[in-house]
Design an enzyme around this catalytic site. Sequence first.
Site, mmCIF file in Angstrom:
data_model
loop_
_atom_site.group_PDB
_atom_site.id
_atom_site.type_symbol
_atom_site.label_atom_id
_atom_site.label_comp_id
_atom_site.label_asym_id
_atom_site.label_seq_id
_atom_site.Cartn_x
_atom_site.Cartn_y
_atom_site.Cartn_z
ATOM 1 N N HIS A 9 0.907 -1.035 -0.263
ATOM 2 C CA HIS A 9 -0.467 -0.345 0.057
ATOM 3 C C HIS A 9 0.588 1.055 -0.235
ATOM 4 C CE1 HIS A 9 -2.855 2.429 2.413
ATOM 5 N NE2 HIS A 9 -3.604 2.903 1.461
ATOM 6 N N THR A 69 1.222 3.817 1.728
ATOM 7 C CA THR A 69 2.038 4.080 2.972
ATOM 8 C C THR A 69 2.497 3.291 3.335
ATOM 9 O OG1 THR A 69 0.023 2.550 4.527
ATOM 10 C CG2 THR A 69 0.054 4.605 4.030
ATOM 11 N N LYS A 70 3.783 1.926 3.054
ATOM 12 C CA LYS A 70 4.076 1.139 3.652
ATOM 13 C C LYS A 70 5.995 1.372 2.171
ATOM 14 C CE LYS A 70 1.225 -1.020 5.607
ATOM 15 N NZ LYS A 70 0.226 -0.790 5.134
ATOM 16 N N ASN A 71 6.860 0.815 3.367
ATOM 17 C CA ASN A 71 8.204 0.670 2.638
ATOM 18 C C ASN A 71 8.597 0.687 0.984
ATOM 19 O OD1 ASN A 71 8.445 0.280 5.390
ATOM 20 N ND2 ASN A 71 10.472 0.667 5.379
#
Length: 383
Positions: free
Chosen positions: A183, A185-187
């Site tokens: 997603h 928002t992930k790294n």
Amino acid sequence: MIPFNKPFIVGNELKYIEEAVKSGKISGDGIFTKKCHTFFEENFGFQKVLLTTSCTDALEMAAILCNIQEGDEVIVPSYTFVSSANAFVLRGAKIVFVDSYPDNPNIDPAEIEKHITEKTKVIVPVHYAGIACDMEKIMELAKKHDLFVVEDAAQAIDSYYTFSDGTKKALGSIGDFAAFSFHETKNIICGEGGMLVINNPEYNVRAEIIREKGTNRSAFFRGEVNKYGWVDLGSSFLPSEILSAFLYAQLENLGAIQEKRIRIWKEYYRNLLPLQEKGFIKMPEIPAFATNNAHMFYITCRNYEERSNLIQYLKTKDIHPVFHYLSLNKSEFFLKDNDPIDIPNSDHFTDCLLRLPFYFELEEAEQKNINNMIHEYYSLLEK
């Protein structure tokens, strides 16, 4: 406004998407999907991986692979995203919520053991903020009681656990199955996307079938069968080649992404440490067995009111921090059919944990401003 998150392009994302489109195959399991699979298996020691359209899909596949039946019990931390539980509820499971550590949002193995019954079938450790749960203790419990372990590794890419004998393993490679998120928002991101990890080859074939709507279509395209049909449960869990192309460009830059994120994490820690020393906040602690993949930086305030006031103060300065999970044991859905239960540590993190803006393109001046405004807020409390 300094946002909480900002998706980023770091390399050949658009170039690879164009290549995927020009290849004439933009449905799943094309060249970029295979490149991603190979990358994860070779770099993290995963036995087999399958990209999915989300981490939620990967968890739902894991629930099917665990053969969850009506009435089976699944142990899940209360402090987690709804998908950690919902994936198993959809198969008929009863969710048994357990608490976090007092000083750590991760699931407490001592609490797990208290809640194991003859109906327990799965433990779902959630590696909060990319920091490992105590997997050695959890795997010992699973072996003792013959349970599946499904790692919710949504936030845990490029994070590791060190066993007492010195063995170091990537999170997601330890349990029977694991689910990752890509997603925005992930790294590592592709907008929406996920991945199922299968660490026991016994489940490889069935996992492919479940992912392809319950058909043996993947085996057909490999020439292993002369026709394919409906052979099992399944759904459409396969992501498009466009998502895989974007993701592969990110994977090529994993080292640079992680280096930058770790630098941001350390800068937050260094600047906010004096507030912890004064007793205003608590910051993340990394257990000796865990590594830090810098997925997020959070602080824990002393109480709900103080956190709420800090959020509002920062917003007046054009900074957008956010709180996180609401304890699932207090959710409307859970309480509809269950009596209230007391899970105090989870409730504490629900009321007091605050995530600070964190993304690859966060600039030094922006981060300095965030730190200064947090210090300013607490200096006003001292007056």
